[in-house]
Design an enzyme around this catalytic site. Structure first.
Site, PDB file in Angstrom:
ATOM      1  N   CYS A 160     149.970   4.221  35.391  1.00 10.85           N
ATOM      2  CA  CYS A 160     149.361   4.021  34.373  1.00 10.85           C
ATOM      3  C   CYS A 160     148.872   5.220  33.323  1.00 10.85           C
ATOM      4  O   CYS A 160     149.353   6.426  33.765  1.00 10.85           O
ATOM      5  CB  CYS A 160     147.830   3.556  34.734  1.00 10.85           C
ATOM      6  SG  CYS A 160     147.670   1.969  35.421  1.00 10.85           S
TER       7      CYS A 160
ATOM      8  N   ASP B  69     170.800  14.892  32.411  1.00 13.20           N
ATOM      9  CA  ASP B  69     170.070  13.788  32.639  1.00 13.20           C
ATOM     10  C   ASP B  69     169.041  14.338  33.391  1.00 13.20           C
ATOM     11  O   ASP B  69     168.924  15.206  34.093  1.00 13.20           O
ATOM     12  CB  ASP B  69     170.649  12.393  33.140  1.00 13.20           C
ATOM     13  CG  ASP B  69     170.123  11.494  32.700  1.00 13.20           C
ATOM     14  OD1 ASP B  69     168.941  11.397  32.155  1.00 13.20           O
ATOM     15  OD2 ASP B  69     170.659  10.207  33.019  1.00 13.20           O
TER      16      ASP B  69
ATOM     17  N   CYS C 157     158.921  13.444  47.344  1.00 15.65           N
ATOM     18  CA  CYS C 157     160.104  12.592  47.138  1.00 15.65           C
ATOM     19  C   CYS C 157     161.399  13.564  47.366  1.00 15.65           C
ATOM     20  O   CYS C 157     162.341  13.030  47.633  1.00 15.65           O
ATOM     21  CB  CYS C 157     159.939  11.947  46.008  1.00 15.65           C
ATOM     22  SG  CYS C 157     159.827  12.779  44.686  1.00 15.65           S
TER      23      CYS C 157
ATOM     24  N   CYS D 127     157.722   7.075  46.696  1.00 17.79           N
ATOM     25  CA  CYS D 127     156.681   7.747  46.109  1.00 17.79           C
ATOM     26  C   CYS D 127     155.669   6.785  46.451  1.00 17.79           C
ATOM     27  O   CYS D 127     155.619   5.592  46.424  1.00 17.79           O
ATOM     28  CB  CYS D 127     156.751   8.037  44.696  1.00 17.79           C
ATOM     29  SG  CYS D 127     155.450   8.407  44.000  1.00 17.79           S
TER      30      CYS D 127
ATOM     31  N   CYS E  48     152.081  16.142  40.460  1.00 17.72           N
ATOM     32  CA  CYS E  48     153.500  15.361  40.593  1.00 17.72           C
ATOM     33  C   CYS E  48     154.478  16.320  40.007  1.00 17.72           C
ATOM     34  O   CYS E  48     154.558  16.267  38.727  1.00 17.72           O
ATOM     35  CB  CYS E  48     153.329  14.051  40.290  1.00 17.72           C
ATOM     36  SG  CYS E  48     154.987  13.226  39.728  1.00 17.72           S
TER      37      CYS E  48
END
Ligand code: SF4
Length: 499
Positions: free
Chosen positions: A9, A369, A460, A406, A257
């Site tokens: 979000c 990338d 992760c 995650c 994060c």
């Protein structure tokens, strides 16, 4: 280009102390942050004790000039919160998505609360049990409902704002960055004790308007100045005199994060002193320093628009290799790869990105990338470059190898979906068909962000989760995955067993 991963979000909230309508701030704050959630959006305003809400699916719409007055009429008031959402929890059918669209509201014993939230809750079963005792028949479509109801329960016990929020911080596990309004017009925001998701605060030049936004771009578009990023475990209230800051929970470990820097955040946002694009450029420079042999063997750099562009500049600056701008986005083709079937991925990339074959024919190319999740998009790109005549294809990836799911609001729910959980970089190179896949090192990533290891979530990448229940679930999931059990649906199928 990436693999179109989704985040939970984006939050925006604002108050105007001259009692001017707040809707346009909320609207633009969300438009600037639509990359954080595209499935649904919602505006909520507060006017003389009454709450007005508009929720809808899809992107925040363009507003026609002749309809603006109607929108102001529908959403009156000088305080507001809004949300753009992609669901990482709850059901995903259309009816559920509409029900789960934020901001959410709840009431109890004459108390009413509205909440806009970014993150993901891990101990949902325990919370649901507790909430159901106070709200019989309670069901929820998004984690914001859990926070909203839990806060109301604490208020109903007679707690003041700070102690109610503190209890939430102590008892809710996961990532939560929240902006909220109470029935009596209190406007406040807070972050979980690890500070996993971003949330910043800012004000207008004349100090009449104060706002909270997931990213600084939400402030910029409204011509608001950034004051600070909320601290982990901090509650921030707003009055005519400005922000009131209170650190309620203090953990030694913070866990912002790390993926925000590599992929999710807009490049023109900043979380500390550096802009995200500057950090991405540094990722590129670092990849050159870490892979001198590959750089020596390459003729040019090609970036896939747009998340690879900033790191490509870094690669170019550090290596002196030509950055061939031979890959361009078809500007108004916006369909997302994830809604299409696998067999259509080729044509999706063709439809979205135009790569100019004559520029790469016979060349040894480095493609930059941001990340590899499943690996299928990268594979398609490498195959495409080879078909176009590239002699060699090296892949530079700015986010290190993802090895685990995650639990904090990014749509990577299982080990099975992650190519990096099962394969080494050498194996991935073979699967993808590249000449080499070069991931950035974790140390290089940390250094480029300007944060230190103790301030970042790297779960992760390392398998070390900052919150205990997430660690327990991850360990159990991994055990089952290694035994060959099929992982289905979202990770919470397993959570009930271990919570
Ligand atoms: S697990 Fe990875 S994607 Fe999730 S919050 Fe931590 S760093 Fe970000």
């Amino acid at each position: 280009m990436g693999e179109q991963l989704k985040i939970a979000c984006g939050v925006f909230g604002a108050i105007n102390f001259q009692k001017q309508p707040i809707f346009s701030y909320i609207y633009w704050g969300l438009r600037a942050q639509n990359h954080r959630g595209h499935q649904s959006h919602g505006f909520l305003t507060y006017n003389n004790g009454k709450i007005h809400v508009h929720r809808s699916l899809d992107l925040v719409p363009k507003l026609k000039t002749n309809a603006i007055q109607e929108w102001f009429g529908r959403l009156p008031g000088h305080i507001g919160i809004g949300n753009v959402r992609y669901t990482t929890s709850g059901k995903t059918d259309e009816a559920s998505l509409i029900k789960g669209t934020q901001p959410v509201t709840a009431s109890k014993n004459g108390l009413k609360l509205a909440v806009s939230f970014n993150g993901n809750i891990v101990n949902t079963f325990q919370l649901k049990k507790e909430i159901s005792k106070e709200f019989p028949g309670f069901s929820y479509e998004c984690d914001a409902d859990l926070i909203c109801h839990k806060l109301l329960i604490e208020f109903a016990k007679g707690k003041d704002l700070a102690s109610a929020v503190e209890t939430c911080m102590q008892e809710i596990q996961g990532a939560f960055s929240v902006a909220a309004i109470t029935k009596d017009g209190k406007f406040f925001a807070f972050k979980d004790p690890y500070g996993i998701r971003p949330l910043c605060a800012g004000h207008s030049k004349d100090h009449s308007t104060y706002a909270f936004s997931s990213e600084t771009v939400g402030l910029n578009i409204n011509e608001l100045e950034r004051d600070f990023e909320l601290e982990p475990g901090e509650l921030v209230t707003v009055s005519k005199d400005g922000f009131g800051r209170k650190k309620l929970v203090n953990r030694r470990k913070k866990a912002f994060c790390a993926f925000e820097f590599a992929y999710f955040a807009r490049p023109d946002s900043r979380f500390d002193e550096k802009y995200v694009y500057e950090i991405r450029e540094e990722f590129g420079r670092n990849l050159v320093r870490e892979n001198p042999d590959v750089v020596k063997d390459a003729d040019m750099i090609l970036s896939l628009p747009e998340t690879g562009d900033d790191s490509a500049l870094g690669v170019h600056e550090e290596s002196g290799l030509r950055w061939e701008r031979a890959s361009r986005r078809h500007r108004y083709v916006t369909e997302r790869a994830f809604i299409l079937l696998n067999r259509e991925r080729y044509s999706t990339i063709d439809k979205k990105i135009n790569i100019l074959a004559p520029k790469i024919r016979g060349k040894r190319v480095i493609v930059t990338d941001d990340s590899i999740v499943r690996g299928d998009t990268t594979k398609v790109i490498v195959e495409k470059l080879r078909k176009m005549g590239a002699k060699k294809v090296y892949v530079f990836i700015t986010f290190p190898r993802i090895i685990g799911p995650c639990f904090y609001g990014i749509d990577m729910a299982t080990y099975g979906q992650l190519i990096g959980s099962k394969h080494s970089p050498e194996e991935i190179t073979e699967i993808i068909g590249a000449d080499a896949v070069c991931y950035q090192s974790i140390e290089g990533l940390i250094k480029a962000t300007g944060f230190n290891r103790e301030q970042l979530c790297l779960a992760c990448l390392t398998g070390k989760y900052p919150t205990p229940l997430a660690q327990k679930i991850a360990d159990e999931m991994k055990k089952r995955f290694m035994k060959g059990y099929e992982e289905t649906g979202r990770l919470y199928g397993i959570a009930e067993a271990v919570e």
